[in-house]
Scaffold this active site. Structure first.
Site, PDB file in Angstrom:
ATOM      1  N   PHE A   1     -11.262  -2.850   2.319  1.00  0.00           N
ATOM      2  CA  PHE A   1      -9.981  -2.955   2.572  1.00  0.00           C
ATOM      3  C   PHE A   1      -8.874  -2.326   1.618  1.00  0.00           C
ATOM      4  O   PHE A   1      -7.799  -2.887   1.515  1.00  0.00           O
ATOM      5  CB  PHE A   1      -9.564  -4.412   2.991  1.00  0.00           C
ATOM      6  CG  PHE A   1     -10.638  -5.152   3.451  1.00  0.00           C
ATOM      7  CD1 PHE A   1     -11.082  -4.766   4.680  1.00  0.00           C
ATOM      8  CD2 PHE A   1     -11.347  -6.318   2.977  1.00  0.00           C
ATOM      9  CE1 PHE A   1     -12.382  -5.369   5.389  1.00  0.00           C
ATOM     10  CE2 PHE A   1     -12.241  -7.023   3.485  1.00  0.00           C
ATOM     11  CZ  PHE A   1     -12.846  -6.711   4.840  1.00  0.00           C
ATOM     12  N   CYS A   2      -9.267  -1.038   1.067  1.00  0.00           N
ATOM     13  CA  CYS A   2      -8.414  -0.838   0.131  1.00  0.00           C
ATOM     14  C   CYS A   2      -7.693  -1.686  -0.879  1.00  0.00           C
ATOM     15  O   CYS A   2      -6.538  -1.319  -1.212  1.00  0.00           O
ATOM     16  CB  CYS A   2      -6.871   0.075   0.718  1.00  0.00           C
ATOM     17  SG  CYS A   2      -7.375   1.235   2.016  1.00  0.00           S
ATOM     18  N   ALA A   3      -8.776  -2.305  -1.134  1.00  0.00           N
ATOM     19  CA  ALA A   3      -8.586  -3.178  -2.521  1.00  0.00           C
ATOM     20  C   ALA A   3      -9.877  -3.577  -3.208  1.00  0.00           C
ATOM     21  O   ALA A   3     -10.276  -4.632  -3.001  1.00  0.00           O
ATOM     22  CB  ALA A   3      -7.929  -4.605  -1.860  1.00  0.00           C
TER      23      ALA A   3
ATOM     24  N   HIS B   1      -4.396  -0.749  -2.631  1.00  0.00           N
ATOM     25  CA  HIS B   1      -4.311   0.447  -3.569  1.00  0.00           C
ATOM     26  C   HIS B   1      -2.987   1.032  -3.196  1.00  0.00           C
ATOM     27  O   HIS B   1      -2.432   1.823  -4.320  1.00  0.00           O
ATOM     28  CB  HIS B   1      -5.380   1.354  -2.875  1.00  0.00           C
ATOM     29  CG  HIS B   1      -6.570   0.840  -3.221  1.00  0.00           C
ATOM     30  ND1 HIS B   1      -7.831   1.536  -2.544  1.00  0.00           N
ATOM     31  CD2 HIS B   1      -7.218   0.099  -4.120  1.00  0.00           C
ATOM     32  CE1 HIS B   1      -8.788   1.020  -3.132  1.00  0.00           C
ATOM     33  NE2 HIS B   1      -8.696  -0.053  -3.857  1.00  0.00           N
TER      34      HIS B   1
END
Ligand SMILES: Cc1ncc(COP(=O)(O)O)c(C=O)c1O
Length: 443
Positions: free
Chosen positions: A369-371, A127
């Site tokens: 995982f911020c993805a 992100h």
């Protein structure tokens, strides 16, 4: 020089602070902490701590202080730019702007690109690299399944991009899968289409040498806390012109060379880069720690890579024996750093992570995982309905025992179930009757 060789490994690598940390289990015992979450934040290197200790007596105000300690601190801060430039093989003309972390660096770059810059990126980005760029000028390319396909996809996207300034954003190593992206090949394609290329090196910098000139990249961003220097500094290195033309990222002291009072308004002359984008008192300690970590790693690449690859093989071989284990993969042909994200069919990722911590003293990551975009897609590909996975990531603080403990713990959890009772609270799995005590300084 502080090196450590752990039983079961063959190479001595820089030692980390907290290697012997003991953590409590819900069952009342204490065990050595198995930190398998290096990709989120790596422990501090002992030599980095020594470097910080060495600086602290000299620590004083930077830039404006006439005192001798101020001059020392200023020298430390300014010299760190050259130390970082060397670490990433940057051009001597490249700007080195100190930030808080990779997110900050990429947001700074996003604020600095000329208006109407066409931005091309893969939708597998973290992100921090994905979100600063939105709007009609941004082309999100679906994540390819091989390195060759990535190069072809970028070529196509850039061929269709509008004329004018162009920028490609690419990760060096995926934080979800650890796969190494074909940065040099992508940079060649970018160059052919007149585009600049920015490298998100958050996951690459701790694990592989980087040479910006050889790779042909224009910007590099990474974070101290992922490179064994958790003192709050990050960096953006790259071509100075866009950064110089941009409005300051933050406004305030340090970013100005002169402010004049015109009655109804203030006249402000902004500083040149890098100070232009470094308003406020700088993080001398963090920057010194970051530069120290870069130099320590530079001296030990061969051992570091060998140590991590040995443990990665051990980890993958072990995990593949767990019933229901499915590893997430984007670029199926790529080499990878020590990151393995996975699902285990029939088990919630959050539950597994909670039980690994509570019963085995193992720290892993669970979630997306911020993805979110790519993790959502990859978990579906492996037949999971939850948009979550577990991620085990290794680094200089990892030992074979940590890896073996994870594999054995997962096998026990999957075949025999947990020894404790867990409940969901605010969307997270937690052990019930959790009596683990916090360290005394928090009590
Ligand atoms: C590939 C990648 N890019 C960017 C970031 C953001 O780094 P930071 O949180 O230090 O800003 C991360 C953090 O996990 C990452 O893994």
């Amino acid at each position: 020089m502080t090196l450590a060789i752990t039983p079961g490994t063959t190479t001595a690598v820089p030692a980390v602070v907290g290697a012997d940390l003991r953590v409590p289990l819900v069952t009342g015992e204490r065990v050595t902490y198995a930190n398998l979450d290096h990709a989120a934040s790596a422990p501090c290197l002992q030599e980095v701590r020594d470097a910080v200790d060495e600086l602290l007596p000299w620590y004083a105000s930077v830039h404006r202080g006439a005192g001798f300690a101020s001059q020392v601190s200023t020298r430390v801060y300014e010299q760190a730019r050259d130390r970082i430039r060397r670490f990433v093989g940057a051009h001597s003309s490249d700007a080195v702007v100190f930030t808080r972390n990779t997110t900050d660096s990429l947001n700074l770059l996003a604020r600095s690109v000329p208006k109407n810059t066409a931005v091309v990126l893969f939708d597998s980005e973290h992100h921090a690299a994905l979100l600063p760029w939105r709007g009609p000028n941004v082309q999100r390319v679906p994540a390819p399944s091989s390195s060759g396909a990535a190069v072809v996809a970028l070529d196509r996207a850039l061929a269709a991009a509008p004329v004018g300034p162009r920028l490609v954003i690419v990760t060096g190593a995926s934080n979800v899968t650890g796969e190494l992206w074909p940065v040099a090949e992508l940079a060649k394609v970018a160059r052919r289409h007149g585009a600049r290329i920015a490298l998100d090196a958050a996951q690459l910098a701790p694990h592989r040498p980087i040479n910006a000139r050889e790779l042909g990249v224009d910007y590099i961003a990474f974070s101290g806390h992922k490179i064994y220097a958790p003192f709050g500094a990050g960096v953006l290195v790259g071509r100075a012109d866009w950064l110089q033309q941009a409005q300051p990222y933050l406004v305030g002291g340090g970013a100005t060379s002169k402010v004049t009072d015109h009655g109804d308004r203030l006249g402000v002359a902004w500083s040149a880069v890098p100070e232009r984008h470094e308003a406020g008192s700088p993080n001398v300690v963090g920057v010194h720690a970051l530069a120290a970590a870069c130099e320590i790693l530079s001296r030990h690449w061969e051992q570091t890579v060998a140590h991590e690859q040995e443990l990665l093989t051990r980890l993958q071989n072990g995990l593949r024996t767990i019933p229901g284990f499915r590893e997430l993969a984007i670029l199926t042909d790529a080499d990878k750093v020590g990151v393995v994200s996975f699902t285990i069919s029939g088990f919630d990722a959050g539950f597994l992570a909670a039980a690994l911590s509570a019963e085995y003293g193992i720290g892993v990551r669970d979630g997306a995982f911020c993805a979110h975009v790519i993790v959502g897609r990859l978990v579906k590909q492996v037949g999971s309905h939850e948009e979550r996975a577990v991620r085990a990531s290794i680094g200089l603080g990892t030992t074979p025992e940590h890896v073996d403990r994870l594999v054995a713990a997962l096998r026990t959890l999957v075949t025999e179930g947990p020894k404790w009772t867990y409940a969901q609270r605010d969307g997270r799995w937690v052990p019930q009757d959790d009596n683990r005590t916090l360290p005394p300084f928090l009590a």
